[in-house]
Motif scaffolding. Sequence first.
Motif, PDB file in Angstrom:
ATOM      1  N   GLU A 147     -21.674  -7.178  16.389  1.00 16.92           N
ATOM      2  CA  GLU A 147     -22.940  -7.768  15.973  1.00 16.92           C
ATOM      3  C   GLU A 147     -23.599  -8.528  17.113  1.00 16.92           C
ATOM      4  O   GLU A 147     -24.786  -8.416  17.347  1.00 16.92           O
ATOM      5  N   ARG A 148     -22.779  -9.284  17.820  1.00 16.44           N
ATOM      6  CA  ARG A 148     -23.357 -10.088  18.899  1.00 16.44           C
ATOM      7  C   ARG A 148     -23.941  -9.203  19.994  1.00 16.44           C
ATOM      8  O   ARG A 148     -25.014  -9.464  20.514  1.00 16.44           O
ATOM      9  N   PHE A 149     -23.206  -8.129  20.338  1.00 18.07           N
ATOM     10  CA  PHE A 149     -23.693  -7.271  21.412  1.00 18.07           C
ATOM     11  C   PHE A 149     -24.910  -6.464  20.970  1.00 18.07           C
ATOM     12  O   PHE A 149     -25.902  -6.388  21.672  1.00 18.07           O
TER      13      PHE A 149
ATOM     14  N   LEU B 202     -12.185 -14.608  16.124  1.00 21.55           N
ATOM     15  CA  LEU B 202     -13.047 -14.979  15.016  1.00 21.55           C
ATOM     16  C   LEU B 202     -13.637 -16.369  15.226  1.00 21.55           C
ATOM     17  O   LEU B 202     -12.991 -17.271  15.711  1.00 21.55           O
ATOM     18  N   HIS B 203     -14.888 -16.495  14.811  1.00 20.57           N
ATOM     19  CA  HIS B 203     -15.607 -17.734  15.047  1.00 20.57           C
ATOM     20  C   HIS B 203     -16.165 -18.242  13.728  1.00 20.57           C
ATOM     21  O   HIS B 203     -17.145 -17.723  13.214  1.00 20.57           O
ATOM     22  N   PHE B 204     -15.493 -19.229  13.155  1.00 17.99           N
ATOM     23  CA  PHE B 204     -15.934 -19.790  11.879  1.00 17.99           C
ATOM     24  C   PHE B 204     -16.102 -21.297  12.035  1.00 17.99           C
ATOM     25  O   PHE B 204     -15.118 -22.039  12.059  1.00 17.99           O
TER      26      PHE B 204
ATOM     27  N   GLY C 216     -11.609 -18.863  30.501  1.00 20.79           N
ATOM     28  CA  GLY C 216     -12.372 -19.897  29.810  1.00 20.79           C
ATOM     29  C   GLY C 216     -11.690 -20.264  28.520  1.00 20.79           C
ATOM     30  O   GLY C 216     -11.333 -19.377  27.733  1.00 20.79           O
ATOM     31  N   VAL C 217     -11.516 -21.546  28.260  1.00 24.77           N
ATOM     32  CA  VAL C 217     -10.830 -21.968  27.042  1.00 24.77           C
ATOM     33  C   VAL C 217     -11.568 -21.398  25.827  1.00 24.77           C
ATOM     34  O   VAL C 217     -12.735 -21.018  25.933  1.00 24.77           O
ATOM     35  N   THR C 218     -10.888 -21.360  24.684  1.00 23.71           N
ATOM     36  CA  THR C 218     -11.508 -20.794  23.485  1.00 23.71           C
ATOM     37  C   THR C 218     -12.781 -21.572  23.149  1.00 23.71           C
ATOM     38  O   THR C 218     -12.780 -22.793  23.135  1.00 23.71           O
ATOM     39  N   GLY C 219     -13.864 -20.844  22.909  1.00 23.88           N
ATOM     40  CA  GLY C 219     -15.119 -21.500  22.567  1.00 23.88           C
ATOM     41  C   GLY C 219     -15.891 -22.032  23.754  1.00 23.88           C
ATOM     42  O   GLY C 219     -16.774 -22.874  23.620  1.00 23.88           O
ATOM     43  N   SER C 220     -15.570 -21.533  24.967  1.00 26.19           N
ATOM     44  CA  SER C 220     -16.247 -22.033  26.160  1.00 26.19           C
ATOM     45  C   SER C 220     -17.488 -21.211  26.492  1.00 26.19           C
ATOM     46  O   SER C 220     -18.189 -21.504  27.448  1.00 26.19           O
ATOM     47  N   GLY C 221     -17.740 -20.157  25.718  1.00 32.18           N
ATOM     48  CA  GLY C 221     -18.964 -19.386  25.952  1.00 32.18           C
ATOM     49  C   GLY C 221     -18.797 -18.211  26.898  1.00 32.18           C
ATOM     50  O   GLY C 221     -19.713 -17.861  27.638  1.00 32.18           O
ATOM     51  N   LYS C 222     -17.630 -17.571  26.873  1.00 32.32           N
ATOM     52  CA  LYS C 222     -17.414 -16.397  27.726  1.00 32.32           C
ATOM     53  C   LYS C 222     -18.310 -15.243  27.303  1.00 32.32           C
ATOM     54  O   LYS C 222     -18.898 -14.571  28.134  1.00 32.32           O
ATOM     55  N   THR C 223     -18.389 -15.042  25.991  1.00 29.24           N
ATOM     56  CA  THR C 223     -19.160 -13.901  25.499  1.00 29.24           C
ATOM     57  C   THR C 223     -20.615 -14.005  25.932  1.00 29.24           C
ATOM     58  O   THR C 223     -21.239 -13.015  26.296  1.00 29.24           O
ATOM     59  N   GLU C 224     -21.137 -15.203  25.912  1.00 28.77           N
ATOM     60  CA  GLU C 224     -22.523 -15.393  26.344  1.00 28.77           C
ATOM     61  C   GLU C 224     -22.685 -14.962  27.817  1.00 28.77           C
ATOM     62  O   GLU C 224     -23.705 -14.384  28.197  1.00 28.77           O
ATOM     63  N   ILE C 225     -21.662 -15.204  28.605  1.00 22.57           N
ATOM     64  CA  ILE C 225     -21.727 -14.786  30.010  1.00 22.57           C
ATOM     65  C   ILE C 225     -21.710 -13.266  30.128  1.00 22.57           C
ATOM     66  O   ILE C 225     -22.492 -12.680  30.877  1.00 22.57           O
TER      67      ILE C 225
HETATM   68  P1  ADP Z   1     -15.661 -17.705  23.848  1.00 22.96           P
HETATM   69  O1  ADP Z   1     -15.998 -16.234  23.940  1.00 22.96           O
HETATM   70  O2  ADP Z   1     -15.355 -18.317  25.180  1.00 22.96           O
HETATM   71  O3  ADP Z   1     -14.632 -18.053  22.809  1.00 22.96           O
HETATM   72  P2  ADP Z   1     -18.279 -17.866  22.719  1.00 22.96           P
HETATM   73  O4  ADP Z   1     -19.055 -17.069  23.701  1.00 22.96           O
HETATM   74  O5  ADP Z   1     -17.917 -17.233  21.438  1.00 22.96           O
HETATM   75  O6  ADP Z   1     -16.978 -18.456  23.410  1.00 22.96           O
HETATM   76  O7  ADP Z   1     -19.092 -19.199  22.447  1.00 22.96           O
HETATM   77  C1  ADP Z   1     -18.773 -20.113  21.429  1.00 22.96           C
HETATM   78  C2  ADP Z   1     -20.034 -20.518  20.691  1.00 22.96           C
HETATM   79  O8  ADP Z   1     -20.906 -21.238  21.563  1.00 22.96           O
HETATM   80  C3  ADP Z   1     -20.864 -19.367  20.167  1.00 22.96           C
HETATM   81  O9  ADP Z   1     -21.362 -19.696  18.914  1.00 22.96           O
HETATM   82  C4  ADP Z   1     -21.984 -19.215  21.179  1.00 22.96           C
HETATM   83  O10 ADP Z   1     -23.143 -18.669  20.598  1.00 22.96           O
HETATM   84  C5  ADP Z   1     -22.195 -20.641  21.616  1.00 22.96           C
HETATM   85  N1  ADP Z   1     -22.704 -20.743  22.987  1.00 22.96           N
HETATM   86  C6  ADP Z   1     -22.232 -20.100  24.077  1.00 22.96           C
HETATM   87  N2  ADP Z   1     -22.907 -20.470  25.182  1.00 22.96           N
HETATM   88  C7  ADP Z   1     -23.822 -21.385  24.774  1.00 22.96           C
HETATM   89  C8  ADP Z   1     -24.836 -22.147  25.449  1.00 22.96           C
HETATM   90  N3  ADP Z   1     -25.011 -22.045  26.760  1.00 22.96           N
HETATM   91  N4  ADP Z   1     -25.577 -22.988  24.700  1.00 22.96           N
HETATM   92  C9  ADP Z   1     -25.386 -23.091  23.375  1.00 22.96           C
HETATM   93  N5  ADP Z   1     -24.479 -22.415  22.691  1.00 22.96           N
HETATM   94  C10 ADP Z   1     -23.692 -21.557  23.364  1.00 22.96           C
END
Ligand code: ADP
Length: 719
Positions: A285-287, A537-539, A246-255
């Motif tokens: 922190e996120r986990f 890092l996410h800023f 997943g490209v950077t910022g695509s929400g992998k961590t949320e998965i």
């Molecule tokens: P990656 O790990 O792929 O770089 P992150 O999981 O850090 O991406 O996600 C990037 C940002 O988007 C984070 O701030 C995260 O909380 C937010 N985010 C992820 N999934 C969603 C979603 N489904 N809806 C809204 N925000 C999301």
Amino acid sequence: MYPLPEQLNYASYRMAKANYIRVLIDRAIHRELDYLVPETLAERVGVGSRIRVPFRDKSALATVVAVLEHSEAQGLRPIEAVVGDAPALSEQLLELARWISVYYCCPIEAVMRSLLPQVIRRAEIGWKKQLFVLPARKIDREEIEKLQRRAPRQAELLEAISRLEAPVRAADLLRQTSLENQTLRALVKRGLAEMREEAVVRDPHAGEQFIATSNLVLNAEQLLALKEITHALDSPESARPILLHGVTGSGKTEIYLQAIRAALEHGRSAIVLVPEISLTPQTVERFKGRFAEAQDTVAVLHMIVVDEEHENTYKQEEAPRYNARDVAVVRARIEKCVVVLGSATPSLESYYNAVRGKYLLSTLSQRIDEKQMPLMRIVDLRQERRKEKAIAILSEKLRGAIADRLDKREQTILFLNRRGFSTSLLCSNCGEARNCPNCSVALTFHRHIARLSCHLCGHTAAVPKKCPACGKDALIYAGFGTEKVESTVAHIFPKATVRRMDADSMTRKEAYRETLRNFRTGKIDILVGTQMIAKGLHFPNVTLVGIINADLALHLPDFRAGERTFQLLTQVAGRAGRGETPGEVFVQTYTPFSPSIQFARHHDFAGYFQQELEFRERCDFPPFKHAVLITVRSAHEGRAKLSAETLVRRLKESFGAEFIPGDATPAPLEKLQGQFRFHILIRGEAIMRLSRLVRETLDKLPFPEDVTVTIDVDPYQLL
Ligand code: ADP
Ligand code: ZN
């Protein structure tokens, strides 16, 4: 997937009650031994138990690796005691240990040492407390220099100790400086260093509050990826490892978070591997926030997540030299659990496995909320140079972009993969550079300590006034590192708050967190740093990233140089534009047309992968062939060379026509920490067989005492 060695089938030996057991003693004897189990202990002994046994005329600690019905051995002795209540290692972990031992050509004892939790090992040798080191008193420079002549190692260690701001664990200090315990003891004896026992190992996050978070609503791509993982969780025996690209910022961590939630809801557990310490504060922190209420209960392992799977820090640089990512994949197979490898820039190895169908590929092609990928601008330093005549640290364009961000109160990250102020001190008269006496590299000038320092062995030296070679007063500083970038930027933008983040400025853990916090809250405008700031890092307020010199990684004599450059550029660029405002990236380079730079510029992973794969195939490099790198080193150049050449001859005899070893050649880094190094590179497909032949050949070959041989399977560094 990698084949498991045949000798793993120990299951048939198992039975309810132990009469005989086979054990591995915590010593390098390269052999398993059988013992008798007295009736009284039989109920308490099983595979994985830690026990005390008589060994030679002493007693030793050991791990049970099998329970036997019979033993062929004569004159067996009974074990002395069982240590602890429960087995320290599960059978699955023992199986994994054997795999690591064979695959990575490493004695099983060494593997066990790395697998057994530290606490258990120490508790048993009666070392319940940990030793911490601190300076015994204030140490001045003269003292170190005086010691330098008589005992250079002690001086080196003292130098490190004198800079400590808080006590550190003795073991950590020795590992970081690659020095011996006896050197430390000598300093204590001299009354220069002090050792203190401390009883508890503290959890760095203990006592912190985490704000509970809940699941976010996933987008379509995320949903699909999560479905693939939960599907695998339903039938882990037959599931393939999943590569989440997943490209950077695509929400992998949320998965990961939602998949782990699914595992926990089934009463199962999960492991998450995150590379290197610098990633943790934000990620932890996120986990912790998401699972604030979850108990730390032991449960059946159901899933392993390896975040940033391409990261080189997963590769251990000490024996056993395993890659934690690959071990995770094998462990998942042994434990029948699901493994997810995630990355924005998958390693060629993993991506190739996905393309071939060994792994399941799951792709997130968009950033969350359709945020744009940052715009990458390439700055041709050759043209800049023609304009300015001197090497510019910041090109005109980058300077303009920074000024613009400062006006808008947005933040900037400047990246340079090199520490220090000047990378070498040259004589403009005779051309001599100040080199490390122990290593074949130039010494770097560090302004904060006002000394020259070797980044490989830690040796430091005073800055000479005149050239020691020709005596002329003609020394010039050349090349630059992060320290100089920081001071230059601060000079150009006197009103901006500039901070530096690298191994020199972040020796304390709190300093690291503090800087991150200040950056997040906007107290810092420009952050200058090494790879420490490249990943994870996410800023949201960072809209500009400047890569000061993209060529540094590109010109290493290493087949992965291109891959590393591509990954680094993509990862660093991924720090920009994670908030509402789109990001912009300036890449300064002397080789603007190199493929790694061009593909990274267009965010074209597939294109990059294709061309890199063609190159690797042409040259027989991984992922097409496995590589085994043997390093032969000694303080005597001739002896290292001779041993390496002899080894090549013996390998040729053992290999027959099956594998072909390369010639013994001086390593690119010829001298390191006072040792001359020779390399032998072997490539082959059947890695288990190759590893075994290498180990057998080495075991039969006696080397002189002052020659050390190391084997690195699937090496990451070829230096
Ligand atoms: P990656 O790990 O792929 O770089 P992150 O999981 O850090 O991406 O996600 C990037 C940002 O988007 C984070 O701030 C995260 O909380 C937010 N985010 C992820 N999934 C969603 C979603 N489904 N809806 C809204 N925000 C999301
Ligand atoms: Zn050195």
